[in-house]
Design an enzyme around this catalytic site. Structure first.
Site, PDB file in Angstrom:
ATOM      1  N   GLU A   1      72.016 -12.620   7.932  1.00 24.93           N
ATOM      2  CA  GLU A   1      71.908 -14.113   8.496  1.00 24.93           C
ATOM      3  C   GLU A   1      71.724 -14.315   9.910  1.00 24.93           C
ATOM      4  O   GLU A   1      71.335 -15.217  10.608  1.00 24.93           O
ATOM      5  CB  GLU A   1      73.102 -15.022   8.190  1.00 24.93           C
ATOM      6  CG  GLU A   1      73.330 -15.339   6.385  1.00 24.93           C
ATOM      7  CD  GLU A   1      74.279 -16.306   6.419  1.00 24.93           C
ATOM      8  OE1 GLU A   1      74.610 -17.132   7.037  1.00 24.93           O
ATOM      9  OE2 GLU A   1      75.135 -16.209   5.364  1.00 24.93           O
TER      10      GLU A   1
ATOM     11  N   CYS B   1      74.858 -14.438   2.310  1.00 22.49           N
ATOM     12  CA  CYS B   1      75.512 -13.387   2.275  1.00 22.49           C
ATOM     13  C   CYS B   1      75.350 -12.195   1.341  1.00 22.49           C
ATOM     14  O   CYS B   1      76.045 -11.347   1.065  1.00 22.49           O
ATOM     15  CB  CYS B   1      77.059 -13.652   2.142  1.00 22.49           C
ATOM     16  SG  CYS B   1      77.953 -14.498   3.568  1.00 22.49           S
TER      17      CYS B   1
ATOM     18  N   SER C   1      87.285 -16.098  10.465  1.00 20.80           N
ATOM     19  CA  SER C   1      86.560 -15.355   9.522  1.00 20.80           C
ATOM     20  C   SER C   1      85.335 -14.529  10.025  1.00 20.80           C
ATOM     21  O   SER C   1      85.171 -13.426   9.776  1.00 20.80           O
ATOM     22  CB  SER C   1      86.527 -16.071   8.062  1.00 20.80           C
ATOM     23  OG  SER C   1      85.691 -16.982   8.189  1.00 20.80           O
TER      24      SER C   1
ATOM     25  N   HIS D   1      82.474 -10.329  -3.383  1.00 21.66           N
ATOM     26  CA  HIS D   1      82.028 -10.758  -2.182  1.00 21.66           C
ATOM     27  C   HIS D   1      83.384 -11.441  -1.449  1.00 21.66           C
ATOM     28  O   HIS D   1      84.231 -11.987  -2.366  1.00 21.66           O
ATOM     29  CB  HIS D   1      81.105 -11.994  -2.212  1.00 21.66           C
ATOM     30  CG  HIS D   1      80.682 -12.501  -1.028  1.00 21.66           C
ATOM     31  ND1 HIS D   1      80.401 -11.810   0.324  1.00 21.66           N
ATOM     32  CD2 HIS D   1      80.998 -13.765  -0.242  1.00 21.66           C
ATOM     33  CE1 HIS D   1      80.443 -12.619   1.234  1.00 21.66           C
ATOM     34  NE2 HIS D   1      80.618 -13.858   0.969  1.00 21.66           N
TER      35      HIS D   1
END
EC number: 2.3.3.10
Length: 349
Positions: A81, A113, A154, A234
């Site tokens: 990304e 992602c 995060s 994930h």
């Protein structure tokens, strides 16, 4: 047999803790970190981006298979990304940096992602069709989160690279499949930072897609959670994959090895590739792995993988394993973090 011939991983050395982020924004960073199950996150240095992270991971990947000629690489895909250029591809830079010849195809992929696992699927397809001898698929990011936003706690940096082929396969990909819908839970439209759908990002987005893809895979393979030694999901934080694994029937022990986010943060396209790399650092012949990625927008790619006897002669020690890469972090304060992440924008001249 088609699958992983080699792999490499890289995570920047710098870290910042939730408490330090919260100190600046007047919030309880410790509680935020605890809620997300994130103890710290990686921070790229000023000279690190998706290209440098991808190159480092890919070089480690090739160091472990010295008999592989980079000239035999027929495809390079980088999922991210945060490609440094809006138009110029990252994949061409990395391909040349690792010694691939112009007789190849390359592309940058984007699917939030899961762009890294999408590259693995594409590479496997080319190899299985006999169109290329080897394909390289990389998932890497220097992910973004607006200052003061929940994502800032995060959003991290790191990535992993995979060499896919049919010779000396250390981990056979038995099957891959995907579950995809139009679920707009996370997006960026001409903005510096992405926007997320809050609670919408959980149930109808992450959990629906991850559990659906994983269940589809187990139904297709006739397996149950007990048939797997490891599960890699994930990991936008530590909380979501822990809950999803429990929903699917996996134990904390099956998830533990592939769950890196609590100590490095969410590396976006690098998250699942890094989790799988850590599992492969520890796996032995015969181990079975269920992998399921997630990309907002939204979709999940699932993989059923079996580690082969080739892992016994694989030169894993020719490059640093993740435990070594992560062993000596350097902690920074928020001012240094903001400088390194280039969140302070200078006026244009």
């Amino acid at each position: 047999m088609v699958g992983i011939v080699s792999y490499g991983a890289y995570v920047p050395r710098y870290r910042i803790k939730p408490e330090e982020i919260g100190r600046i924004w007047g919030t309880d960073g410790a509680s935020m970190g605890k809620g997300l199950m994130i103890n710290q996150k990686s921070v790229p240095s000023p000279d690190e981006d998706t290209v440098t992270i991808s190159t480092e991971a890919a070089r480690y990947m090739l160091d472990r298979v010295p008999d592989v000629d980079p000239a035999d690489i027929g495809a390079v895909y980088i999922g991210s990304e945060s490609h440094p250029y809006a138009v110029k591809p990252s994949s061409t830079i990395v391909a040349e940096a690792i010694g691939a010849t112009p007789n190849m195809t390359a592309a940058d992929l984007e699917f939030a992602c899961k762009a890294g696992t999408a590259g693995i699927q594409a590479g496997l397809g080319l190899v299985k069709a006999g169109m290329v001898k080897y394909a390289v698929a990389i998932g890497a990011d220097t992910s973004q989160g607006a200052p003061g936003d929940a994502l800032e706690y995060s959003a991290a940096a790191g990535g992993a690279a995979y060499l896919l082929g049919t010779e000396k396969v250390i981990a056979e990909v038995n099957k891959t499949l995907s579950f995809t819908t139009d679920t707009p839970d996370f997006w960026r439209e001409g903005m510096m930072y992405p926007v997320h759908g809050g609670r919408f990002s959980g149930e109808p987005a992450y959990f629906r897609h991850v559990t659906s893809a994983a269940k589809m895979m187990m139904e297709a393979m006739g397996t149950t959670p007990a048939d797997y030694n490891y599960v890699v999901l994930h990991q936008p934080n530590g909380k979501f994959p822990t809950r999803a694994a429990k929903m699917l029937g996996f134990t904390p022990e099956q998830l533990e090895c592939g769950l890196l986010t609590p100590n490095i943060g969410n590396t976006y396209s690098g998250a699942v590739p890094l989790g799988l790399a850590h599992v492969l650092d520890h796996a032995k012949a015969g181990d079975r792995i269920l992998v399921t990625s997630y990309g907002s927008g939204a979709g999940s790619d699932a993989f059923d993988i079996t580690v082969t006897d080739e892992i016994d002669s694989y030169r894993r020690d020719n490059a640093p394993v993740l435990d070594k890469i992560l062993a000596d972090p350097v902690y920074v304060d928020y001012a240094t973090y903001a400088k390194y992440k280039n969140t302070i924008k200078m006026p244009e001249e």
